[in-house]
Design an enzyme around this catalytic site. Structure first.
Site: not given
Ligand SMILES: [Zn+2]
Length: 265
Positions: A47, A114, A132, A139, A165, A204, A228
């Site tokens: 951000r 992440v 998150h 898949c 697949c 934030s 922060n």
């Molecule tokens: Zn698959």
């Protein structure tokens, strides 16, 4: 009572004295983290003005809707992230929190990141709640799991397609328009409720409902510390707000003082 700590070093010194005391007296300490904790590792803060989203619209890239419209664009965006993260290492803030996880004093970290940088070792992974999601690939049709290397090393035309697949292989991140996975959130909520001290680091606190976690600590009479670069929506509940220092400096001072106080006992 909020004390906003400015650049003056003596304030930093007295604030960290006090926070170390809170830490020693707390039975349980938790941490809520965001992109700002990883900037010292060289990752862009989503951000900030120079961040990942600067000049881009998150809803047009990292959203459930974008996956429907242009899955390949979303996959390419995350392929860039995975490449970037592959060269990035945890910094001192991550390591200090890891030590507190190891010591048992900190039952959990709830992170919005992440990047996987909190998981400095396998033994503490179960105490890190990724609100998150993460960049593990799977898949979306047959749910087969893939290593991140698939995105990096796969054939350029088909790196985002399932080998079995031909379904869409996507990261396990929560995209805009998707709901948070239930387990990391509810597990964090009970730990935040029981904690006497909560650190908010590098966020934030704008993304709800994740940002409601520190509220649990606050509502139960626990203390809240915010580290922060900019003011946050939760400043009103904090005992100390530290805006002008790197998180690794603040946490480093707190850890040193905690260790000294613990050894004196
Ligand atoms: Zn698959």
């Amino acid at each position: 009572v909020i004390s906003i700590v400015t650049k003056k070093e003596d304030f930093l010194d007295s604030a960290t004295d006090k926070i170390a005391e809170f830490f020693i007296n707390a039975k349980s300490v938790v941490a809520f983290t965001g992109a700002g904790i990883s900037t010292e590792s060289g990752l862009a803060d989503f951000r900030s003005s120079k961040g990942l989203w600067a000049g881009r619209k998150p809803m047009e890239i990292a959203s459930a809707d974008a996956v429907k419209r242009n899955p390949r664009m979303v996959a390419e965006f995350y392929r860039d992230r995975i490449r970037e993260y592959a060269n990035v290492k945890p910094n001192n803030s991550h390591y200090i929190l890891s030590e507190w996880l190891f010591s048992g004093k900190m039952p959990c970290i709830a992170t919005q990141n992440v990047d996987g940088l909190h998981a400095t070792s396998h033994e503490i992974k179960h105490r890190i709640n990724e609100l998150h999601g993460n960049l593990d690939l799977f898949c979306s049709s047959c749910l087969e799991k893939y290593p991140m290397e698939k995105y990096i090393l796969g054939d350029d035309a088909t790196f985002h397609l399932c080998d079995s697949c031909q379904g869409y292989v996507r990261p396990n991140v929560v995209l805009f328009g998707e709901s948070l996975p239930n387990k990391p959130f509810t597990s964090s909520r009970s730990k935040f409720r029981k904690a006497d001290l909560c650190f908010i680091i590098g966020t934030s606190c704008e993304v709800y409902p994740a940002s409601s976690l520190p509220q649990e600590t606050y509502d139960n009479g626990g203390k809240v510390i915010i580290i922060n670069k900019t003011p946050t929506k939760l400043d009103y509940m904090a005992n100390f707000v530290l805006n002008d220092f790197n998180a690794s400096v603040v946490l480093g001072l707190i850890k040193t003082k905690v260790d000294v106080l613990t050894n004196q006992k």
